[in-house]
Design an enzyme around this catalytic site. Structure first.
Site, PDB file in Angstrom:
ATOM      1  N   GLU B  60       0.815  -1.219   0.000  1.00  0.00           N
ATOM      2  CA  GLU B  60       0.000   0.000   0.000  1.00  0.00           C
ATOM      3  C   GLU B  60       0.845   1.263   0.000  1.00  0.00           C
ATOM      4  O   GLU B  60       0.567   2.212  -0.732  1.00  0.00           O
ATOM      5  CB  GLU B  60      -0.957   0.010   1.199  1.00  0.00           C
ATOM      6  CG  GLU B  60      -2.170  -0.903   1.054  1.00  0.00           C
ATOM      7  CD  GLU B  60      -1.878  -2.370   1.340  1.00  0.00           C
ATOM      8  OE1 GLU B  60      -0.754  -2.681   1.789  1.00  0.00           O
ATOM      9  OE2 GLU B  60      -2.771  -3.212   1.122  1.00  0.00           O
ATOM     10  N   HIS B 129     -10.192  -5.322  10.696  1.00  0.00           N
ATOM     11  CA  HIS B 129     -10.875  -5.054   9.431  1.00  0.00           C
ATOM     12  C   HIS B 129     -12.161  -4.250   9.605  1.00  0.00           C
ATOM     13  O   HIS B 129     -12.975  -4.181   8.696  1.00  0.00           O
ATOM     14  CB  HIS B 129     -11.216  -6.372   8.715  1.00  0.00           C
ATOM     15  CG  HIS B 129     -10.046  -7.006   8.040  1.00  0.00           C
ATOM     16  ND1 HIS B 129      -8.999  -7.536   8.729  1.00  0.00           N
ATOM     17  CD2 HIS B 129      -9.754  -7.190   6.728  1.00  0.00           C
ATOM     18  CE1 HIS B 129      -8.108  -8.039   7.880  1.00  0.00           C
ATOM     19  NE2 HIS B 129      -8.544  -7.832   6.656  1.00  0.00           N
TER      20      HIS B 129
END
Lengths: 332, 327
Positions: B60, B129
């Site tokens: 990322e 998450h």
């Protein structure tokens, strides 16, 4: 044209290049000495990282670039900005925080920008700009250009994830980027070998199937030649290169840090100063008869005068208007 | 007007903007061959090719930074994060590079880039998450932050984000991707910085964004049915810049407010909204402003515990009843 004239022209061009390199290295040296003085006088604030000792890296590598190529660097970037042709007055004014600075006084020592010269900054987070360099390479390729992006960083950045993520992607996407690692041996006060499992930075290229070269960073001509080879690879087919340029900083990490002490000895610094890249090139040119002591003194005086002029410009320039506080936060 | 899912509305915005401007490209994990982790990019690789729909490794920080660099050299990248939870690895690029380049270069480097992906909790994905990042991102000068709740807003705001010359954060929702709504065809842009009244009312203002718009609308129904109270639902849509006028206009009318969000309570979006209300509507308030947030805990996995942790219509109704002094 006879072969002899062709050779003469080549020699002439090379001699001219070498004189220009000497001039640029001297400019950087005198500029940085003046920067240290101005810092001591309180005219420059914050963190300020000098380039003294490393001049051959910026000057040699940038001489291999075209005007339409891109350059991006870390926070030790005064030398690269000057070698790229950013005006010494605009750089000094930026260090002074003045409105006429190359970043309008809003960037400072670590954030020099001159987009007109394709000098894409001065970035302050170790390794954080390495992916930016690859992104510029991505844009070049996307737009179908044949420019390259030259991305400088120190050896300490090699321990950061951004370095590895970027080299991998630059290789996978075939980006025209030259990753120029200026290995000056110390990340602030920590010797590279104390914190790096692999101490030859150049070996990291193997992990990413990338061309690489180990270069003597005290020899401006060696830096130039290696960068030229890397530029050719990049222009020809978008092949990135990792250059490890071994250099040495003669000053402390920043103006707030000692020159030597707990992390390196005075003897070591003195020993390294014998490899001074400016003295080496000056010696070569005098030995070859291209320059004599008088010529060298004149050049040095000229560079000192240019730096004086930059300081005068910075001194006399205004601070940014208070209204500038709120400009450039978002674009229209 | 055609009815589309939120997912397809985003897809339409991407497709139209990529057709409109050759400098727009999409980059991220699984966006190409796999057609998107949540299928937002379905069909784009086939239409635009691998130069403009770029699959990345799981890195990322690296690909966010490549996006920033590409924007510095004239492109208009759309960077997809599989979820904003993973974008935390790229925060250095968003905060230190994207948000600051214009300012620290003295105005030389505008940075047109979109960072987008699902934000907030879905169902039973566990603590790592299931997080809402809007208060983190809205804190940063130099960024714009939008959080569309409906398919039409998703299309209109993503199109505006792509055309904007600044880094824009687009917060989507995994639980929103399948929701349906009417979406205007073709050229439809929603300006960044404007809230939208999703339901008019006169007794209490429910201020919300993204997934909590549905929560607030359900609460408003319940309030009407069981308490005879008429709630106005103000969807912020844009979190930075915040539409202060829309907030004050509604609260001036209702004199009462509840702020709903998916994030944690401390330094949340609601804290910012309450600050606006106390400053701008001090004399109009008939009750303290209350907030409904996620419980101040990492998200638990267990279904019942997760339900208890999230904002719900019941919690909003309870808060509204308190500010209406019904309890």
């Amino acid at each position: 044209m006879t072969t002899a004239t062709v050779q003469d022209k080549k020699d002439q061009a090379q001699a001219e290049l070498e004189r220009r390199m000497l001039r640029q290295m001297l400019l950087i040296r005198r500029f940085e000495e003046k920067t240290a003085e101005a810092y001591a006088l309180g005219k420059i604030g914050g963190f300020c990282h000098l380039y003294i000792g490393q001049e051959a890296v910026a000057v040699g590598s940038l001489a291999a670039l075209r005007d339409d190529d891109y350059v991006i660097s870390s926070y030790r970037e005064h030398g690269q900005a000057l070698a790229r042709g950013v005006s010494p007055g605009a750089v000094m004014a930026e260090l002074f925080g003045k409105a006429t600075g190359c970043s309008k006084g809003k960037g400072g020592s670590m954030h020099l920008f001159d987009v007109g010269k394709r000098f894409m900054g001065g970035h302050g987070i170790v390794g954080g700009h390495i992916p930016l360099g690859a992104g510029i390479g991505f844009a070049i390729k996307y737009q179908g250009g044949d420019q390259v992006c030259l991305c400088y960083f120190g050896e300490a950045a090699v321990n950061i994830g951004a370095f590895h993520e970027t080299l991998n992607m630059a290789s996978v996407y075939h980006l025209p980027v030259i990753f120029c690692c200026e290995n000056n041996r110390y990340g602030m006060g920590t010797a590279f070998e104390r914190v790096a499992a692999v101490t030859d930075v150049v070996e990291h290229a193997c992990s990413y199937d990338m061309a690489a070269e180990l270069v003597n960073g005290m020899d401006v001509l060696a830096v130039h030649a290696a960068t030229q080879r890397a530029v050719e690879r990049a222009r020809a087919g978008g092949h990135p290169t990792l250059l490890e340029v071994r250099t040495y900083r003669f000053m402390g990490h920043s103006m707030s840090d000692p020159l030597h002490g707990v992390y390196r000895t005075k003897d070591e610094v003195e020993e390294q100063k014998k490899r001074d890249p400016i003295s080496q090139l000056a010696l070569k040119l005098t030995e070859e008869g291209a320059l004599d002591q008088t010529g060298l003194d004149a050049l040095d005086a000229e560079m000192r005068a240019e730096v004086e002029q930059a300081v005068k410009f910075a001194d006399e320039s205004p601070d940014p208007d208070p209204a500038e506080l709120f400009t450039h936060v978002v674009a229209d | 007007m055609p009815t589309l899912t939120y997912r397809d509305a985003l897809n339409q915005a991407l497709r139209e903007e990529m057709q409109r401007d050759p400098n727009v490209f999409l980059m991220g994990e699984e966006v190409g061959v796999y057609q998107g982790a949540y299928k937002v990019s379905r069909g784009l690789l086939e239409e635009f090719g691998p130069t403009r729909v770029v699959d990345t490794p799981i890195a990322e920080l690296g690909f966010a930074g490549i996006g920033v660099g590409a924007a510095m050299a004239g492109l208009r990248p759309v960077i997809e994060f599989m979820t904003w939870n993973f974008a935390v690895l790229a925060l250095d690029q968003i905060v230190n590079s994207a948000a600051k380049l214009l300012y620290e270069s003295g105005g030389q480097l505008p940075l047109p880039i979109v960072f987008r992906g699902p934000n907030g909790a879905a169902l039973q994905l566990g603590a790592q998450h299931s997080q809402a990042w809007e208060s983190w991102l809205s804190h940063i000068p130099g960024l714009k932050v939008v959080a569309p709740a409906t398919p039409a807003d998703a299309k209109g705001l993503l199109k505006s984000a792509i055309r904007d010359n600044n880094p824009v954060i687009v917060l989507e929702g995994e639980m929103l991707y399948n929701t349906k709504g009417e979406v205007p065809e073709g050229e439809y842009v929603v300006p960044i910085g404007r809230a939208d009244v999703k339901r008019e009312g006169g007794d209490v203002t429910l201020i919300c964004h993204s997934k909590t718009v549905t929560v607030a609308l359900k609460a408003a129904e319940q309030l009407a049915e069981h308490a005879g109270a008429s709630a106005e639902v103000v969807d912020l849509r844009s979190l930075r810049p915040l539409d202060v006028d829309a907030i004050t206009t509604s609260v001036t009318k209702t004199n009462r407010a509840v702020v709903v969000e998916e994030g944690w309570p401390q330094c949340g979006i609601g804290a910012q909204v309450v600050d606006v209300i106390q400053r701008e509507c001090f004399d109009q308030l008939d009750a303290p402003v209350l907030r409904v947030t996620q419980a101040d805990v990492p998200m638990p996995y267990n279904k019942q515990l997760e339900r208890l942790a999230k904002p719900s219509p019941d919690k909003v109704v309870a808060a509204a009843r308190r500010v209406l002094y019904l309890d």
